[in-house]
Design a protein around this motif. Structure first.
Motif, PDB file in Angstrom:
ATOM      1  N   GLY A 224       0.784  -0.970  -0.192  1.00  0.00           N
ATOM      2  CA  GLY A 224       0.594  -0.232   0.178  1.00  0.00           C
ATOM      3  C   GLY A 224       0.493   1.309  -0.274  1.00  0.00           C
TER       4      GLY A 224
ATOM      5  N   GLY B  88      -0.734   2.067  -3.827  1.00  0.00           N
ATOM      6  CA  GLY B  88      -1.865   3.470  -3.499  1.00  0.00           C
ATOM      7  C   GLY B  88      -3.558   2.621  -4.139  1.00  0.00           C
ATOM      8  N   SER B  89      -2.940   1.421  -4.223  1.00  0.00           N
ATOM      9  CA  SER B  89      -4.597   0.787  -4.804  1.00  0.00           C
ATOM     10  C   SER B  89      -4.861  -0.149  -3.871  1.00  0.00           C
ATOM     11  N   SER B  90      -6.016  -0.417  -3.553  1.00  0.00           N
ATOM     12  CA  SER B  90      -6.230  -1.647  -2.759  1.00  0.00           C
ATOM     13  C   SER B  90      -6.737  -2.787  -3.393  1.00  0.00           C
TER      14      SER B  90
ATOM     15  N   ASP C   1      -5.312   0.092   2.432  1.00  0.00           N
ATOM     16  CA  ASP C   1      -4.204   0.694   1.266  1.00  0.00           C
ATOM     17  C   ASP C   1      -4.856   1.826   1.339  1.00  0.00           C
ATOM     18  N   VAL C   2      -5.898   1.988   1.142  1.00  0.00           N
ATOM     19  CA  VAL C   2      -6.492   2.622   0.920  1.00  0.00           C
ATOM     20  C   VAL C   2      -6.632   4.141   2.003  1.00  0.00           C
TER      21      VAL C   2
ATOM     22  N   PRO D  64      -0.698   5.511   3.215  1.00  0.00           N
ATOM     23  CA  PRO D  64       0.164   6.879   1.476  1.00  0.00           C
ATOM     24  C   PRO D  64       1.013   6.438   1.467  1.00  0.00           C
TER      25      PRO D  64
ATOM     26  N   SER E 233      -1.601   7.553  -0.632  1.00  0.00           N
ATOM     27  CA  SER E 233      -3.749   7.027  -0.815  1.00  0.00           C
ATOM     28  C   SER E 233      -4.388   8.156  -2.086  1.00  0.00           C
TER      29      SER E 233
ATOM     30  N   GLY F 290      -3.656   3.975  10.083  1.00  0.00           N
ATOM     31  CA  GLY F 290      -3.841   2.929   8.852  1.00  0.00           C
ATOM     32  C   GLY F 290      -2.480   1.886   9.482  1.00  0.00           C
TER      33      GLY F 290
ATOM     34  N   THR G 185     -11.139   7.793   4.863  1.00  0.00           N
ATOM     35  CA  THR G 185     -10.667   6.867   4.086  1.00  0.00           C
ATOM     36  C   THR G 185     -10.626   5.430   4.927  1.00  0.00           C
TER      37      THR G 185
ATOM     38  N   SER H  27     -12.297   2.353   3.717  1.00  0.00           N
ATOM     39  CA  SER H  27     -11.153   1.049   3.261  1.00  0.00           C
ATOM     40  C   SER H  27     -12.038  -0.700   3.715  1.00  0.00           C
TER      41      SER H  27
END
Length: 422
Positions: free
Chosen positions: A104, A108-110, A146-147, A150, A152, A177, A361, A365
């Motif tokens: 992540g 930065g992409s779940s 990952d959302v 950072p 993100s 996170g 966020t 997530s």
């Protein structure tokens, strides 16, 4: 007429129309039937919605993420995390959480993290004694972190819409996170103790050192991004460009697992993802114009004020709304649609916009793996053909775990604000 304007987007969403078309249809209907502004305002609002320097970072971070997660880099990260936690109960599941958190910080992409980590660890998790349900749940849920971690994409979009500093949001997202990852780790170790799932390897400083050397180049990208941004060397947008160049050089010249053709293919994939995000951003600009000119946020603030809710009650209601919204729409759409509505309420309640950005966020997530439309669930199903029932039952314990972490993030603002000096 107002009822019709509300019914139109809801009906289109129910019929399965893309979110950007729903937003454009609602704004166009308002402009034609309610307001007396010329139609050119719609075009101006669309272009105004994407006219932001911070948004330039999105294609760069997406391309860097594609490069860093498509080769051997993710496997080296897995090996490093397994070497660190190998002797602990449930070590492979812990490695799943740790790997997803590090990935992540790279992409930065779940959804990308779900696919990357799933391909590596889904079968080994079952071979280690975990059920298919548990393996599915831990991969889908850990990728949701990952959302929040950072860089993100959701934080970048929130920062643009709410006019909040993106570097502050990135810094504020670090501890929440890690808190989500920590809550999952505690649950996994408890589950491993009950199910008697042991570790995978003995603790070895030499093994950790060797794994760290192999993964050092992969860990360099998030290090460069954070040190560069918070050392005042470059902005988040410049950091994204540098990360992109770094990822290309490492993949092509150091690890040598991505050739020219693969580089072009990954660039095309990042371009498609960027287009998908930007068309929603443009449509959301029109939708935000509609909300502003109609006075909807002001009426919502007045309604909430009349109810005389305390800040904690406001946050409770907003959390419920966001958790429900996350079940049905992706974080990009949710941030762009709901921020203009909720931010005035939050400011009226005296809640810090940076803290609220993290609360939003974290909520979204959780939505990434919440039935019925959590995107990570669809990724797992398409990759491994997991039955829907197993998917849903597998993520339920992790939903409860992360909602518990959400409560802590929501009502202990210091977790989000301490690093930004709040």
């Amino acid at each position: 007429m107002t009822a019709a304007l509300v019914a139109l987007p809801l009906a289109m969403l129910g019929a399965g129309f893309p979110v950007f078309l729903v937003l454009l249809a609602a704004a166009t209907a308002y402009a034609v039937f309610v307001s007396d502004v010329p139609p050119t305002v719609l075009h101006q609002a669309m272009f105004g919605g994407v006219d932001s320097f911070a948004l330039l970072s999105i294609p760069f971070f997406l391309f860097a993420g594609e490069l860093m997660t498509s080769g051997v880099i993710a496997r080296r990260i897995v090996a490093l995390v397994v070497a660190v936690v190998g002797r602990l109960p449930g070590s492979l599941a812990l490695a799943t959480v740790g790997t997803s958190t590090i990935v992540g910080a790279i992409c930065g992409s779940s959804a990308a993290a779900t696919a990357t980590v799933g391909r590596i660890l889904y079968v080994p998790l079952q071979q280690a004694g975990y059920s298919r349900r548990f393996a599915t749940g831990v991969i889908a849920a850990s990728a949701g972190i990952d959302v929040v971690i950072p860089p993100s994409i959701a934080m970048i979009l929130y920062g643009v819409v709410a006019e909040v500093s993106v570097p502050k949001l990135f810094l504020a997202g670090v501890l929440p996170g890690l808190l989500l990852a920590g809550f999952m780790a505690l649950f996994i170790m408890a589950h491993a103790a009950i199910a008697r799932v042991g570790g995978t390897s003995p603790f070895s400083l030499a093994g950790i050192g060797a794994a760290l050397v192999r993964a050092l180049w992969a860990l360099g990208m998030p290090t460069i991004v954070f040190v560069g941004i918070y050392g005042g060397v470059f902005s988040p947008t410049e950091a994204a460009g540098i990360a992109c160049v770094y990822a290309a050089l490492v993949s092509a010249l150091v690890y040598r697992d991505i050739g020219p053709r693969a580089l072009l293919r990954l660039a095309a994939d990042a371009m498609v993802l960027t287009a998908q995000i930007m068309v929603i951003v443009a449509a959301a600009g029109v939708f935000a114009w509609m909300l502003t000119t109609s006075g909807t946020p002001a009426r919502l603030v007045a309604w909430i004020a009349a109810m005389d809710l305390s800040p904690w009650q406001v946050l409770l209601v907003i959390n419920i709304v966001l958790l429900i919204a996350g079940c049905f729409i992706d974080p990009t759409s949710a941030v762009l649609v709901l921020t203009p509505l909720l931010l005035p309420i939050v400011k009226h309640a005296g809640i810090d916009p940076v803290h609220f950005g993290i609360v939003m966020t974290v909520n979204l997530s959780i939505g990434m793996f919440t039935p019925p439309f959590g995107l990570n669930l669809f990724v797992m199903q398409s990759l491994f053909n997991v039955p829907t029932g197993d998917l849903y039952r597998g993520v339920m314990p992790f939903i409860a775990v992360q909602v518990s972490a959400l409560a802590v993030v929501t009502y202990v603002p210091a977790i989000s604000l301490i690093l930004v000096g709040g």
